[in-house]
Design a protein around this motif. Structure first.
Motif, short mmCIF file in Angstrom:
data_model
loop_
_atom_site.label_atom_id
_atom_site.label_comp_id
_atom_site.label_asym_id
_atom_site.label_seq_id
_atom_site.Cartn_x
_atom_site.Cartn_y
_atom_site.Cartn_z
N MET A 49 20.41 21.47 39.79
CA MET A 49 20.64 22.68 40.67
C MET A 49 21.34 22.47 41.85
SD MET A 49 18.53 26.10 42.16
CE MET A 49 17.29 24.97 41.38
N THR A 50 22.91 22.76 42.44
CA THR A 50 23.50 22.31 43.55
C THR A 50 23.45 23.33 44.56
OG1 THR A 50 24.99 20.94 42.54
CG2 THR A 50 25.39 21.80 44.42
N GLU A 51 22.33 23.28 45.67
CA GLU A 51 22.31 24.54 47.06
C GLU A 51 23.84 23.84 47.60
OE1 GLU A 51 19.78 25.11 50.29
OE2 GLU A 51 19.11 25.03 48.61
N ARG A 52 24.35 24.85 47.75
CA ARG A 52 25.75 25.30 49.15
C ARG A 52 25.35 26.20 50.18
NH1 ARG A 52 27.80 26.04 43.62
NH2 ARG A 52 29.57 24.41 43.57
N SER A 53 25.78 26.07 51.61
CA SER A 53 25.54 26.66 52.80
C SER A 53 27.33 27.08 52.92
CB SER A 53 24.88 25.35 53.51
OG SER A 53 26.14 24.42 53.65
N ARG A 54 26.69 28.33 53.53
CA ARG A 54 27.70 28.98 54.45
C ARG A 54 26.92 29.26 56.64
NH1 ARG A 54 30.05 34.30 54.95
NH2 ARG A 54 32.19 33.92 54.72
N THR A 55 28.20 28.40 56.98
CA THR A 55 28.34 29.01 58.49
C THR A 55 28.85 30.45 59.16
OG1 THR A 55 27.12 26.66 58.77
CG2 THR A 55 27.65 27.69 61.11
N VAL A 56 27.74 30.94 59.96
CA VAL A 56 29.38 32.19 60.03
C VAL A 56 28.32 31.74 62.10
CG1 VAL A 56 29.29 34.27 60.18
CG2 VAL A 56 28.90 33.53 58.41
N THR A 57 29.74 32.01 62.72
CA THR A 57 29.57 31.97 64.16
C THR A 57 30.35 33.64 64.34
OG1 THR A 57 31.44 31.06 64.45
CG2 THR A 57 29.44 30.05 64.12
N TRP A 58 29.28 34.06 65.28
CA TRP A 58 30.05 35.70 65.64
C TRP A 58 29.78 35.60 67.65
CZ3 TRP A 58 26.49 35.06 62.87
CH2 TRP A 58 24.38 35.66 63.82
N THR A 59 30.53 36.68 68.38
CA THR A 59 30.56 36.56 69.24
C THR A 59 29.40 38.09 69.60
OG1 THR A 59 32.18 38.17 69.81
CG2 THR A 59 32.32 35.76 70.04
N ASP A 60 28.58 37.83 70.68
CA ASP A 60 27.81 39.11 71.10
C ASP A 60 28.81 40.28 70.32
OD1 ASP A 60 26.40 41.14 72.31
OD2 ASP A 60 25.68 40.19 73.89
N PRO A 61 27.61 41.68 69.49
CA PRO A 61 28.22 43.02 70.09
C PRO A 61 28.61 43.44 70.98
CG PRO A 61 26.94 42.20 68.15
CD PRO A 61 26.54 41.12 69.02
N ALA A 62 27.58 43.48 71.89
CA ALA A 62 28.22 44.87 72.39
C ALA A 62 29.10 44.49 73.36
CB ALA A 62 26.98 43.89 74.00
N GLU A 63 29.64 43.86 73.13
CA GLU A 63 31.71 44.60 74.22
C GLU A 63 31.95 44.62 73.08
OE1 GLU A 63 35.58 41.56 75.64
OE2 GLU A 63 33.55 40.51 74.29
N LEU A 64 31.68 44.91 72.44
CA LEU A 64 32.50 46.15 71.06
C LEU A 64 32.53 46.60 71.08
CD1 LEU A 64 35.31 45.79 69.23
CD2 LEU A 64 33.76 45.36 67.61
#
Length: 161
Positions: free
Chosen positions: A1-16
């Motif tokens: 079993m090969t494990e994969r990963s994914r990184t997600v970055t975002w900004t503070d949603p308060a401004e939007l």
């Protein structure tokens, strides 16, 4: 079993969130597309982005990814609902004045063809069918570069404000 990963970055949603309450739909979407406001965190998480909006129309683009698979190895049906709801809701929002919002009352999704790793970039095109004082209806479709339809849907929104 090969494990994969994914990184997600975002900004503070308060401004939007603040901009959504203060700007008209056309102003909001112009700033989003120009990069003057951060894209919604759901787009970063799932992998789609707004590319056009205005006059009762909204278009997103996204790609297939194995992080979106169901247990059988196909694109999860919830992805279609998420992107179609986004396109239909943003189409409605694109025609609203400042201080007016909306919420989805109901939506229906029809999946017509399987998305696979060979499908490539997808466009999610939404448009308003009817906009009244209290409700609006919209439709959307998921298409590939050749115009093949992978899913389509309809939605009813409640206008708030």
């Amino acid at each position: 079993m090969t494990e994969r990963s994914r990184t997600v970055t975002w900004t503070d949603p308060a401004e939007l969130a603040a901009a959504v309450r203060e700007l008209s739909g056309p102003e909001l979407f112009a700033k989003l597309i120009a990069g003057e406001l951060p894209m919604p965190t759901i787009g970063k998480t799932v992998g789609f982005r707004l590319v056009e909006a205005g006059d009762g129309r909204a278009v997103f683009e996204g790609e297939w990814g194995e992080h979106l698979l169901n247990p059988a190895g196909g694109l999860h049906g919830g992805w279609y609902g998420l992107v179609l709801d986004s396109a239909m809701g943003c189409a409605v929002h694109s025609a609203l004045p400042a201080g007016t919002g909306y919420t989805t009352l109901e939506y229906k999704v029809n999946i017509t063809r399987a998305v696979t790793e060979k499908t490539g970039k997808l466009r999610i095109e939404g448009w308003v069918v009817h906009q009244g004082r209290r409700t609006a209806t919209a439709e959307a479709r998921v298409v590939d570069a050749a115009g093949k339809v992978y899913a389509h849907g309809s939605e009813t929104c409640l206008i708030l404000g």
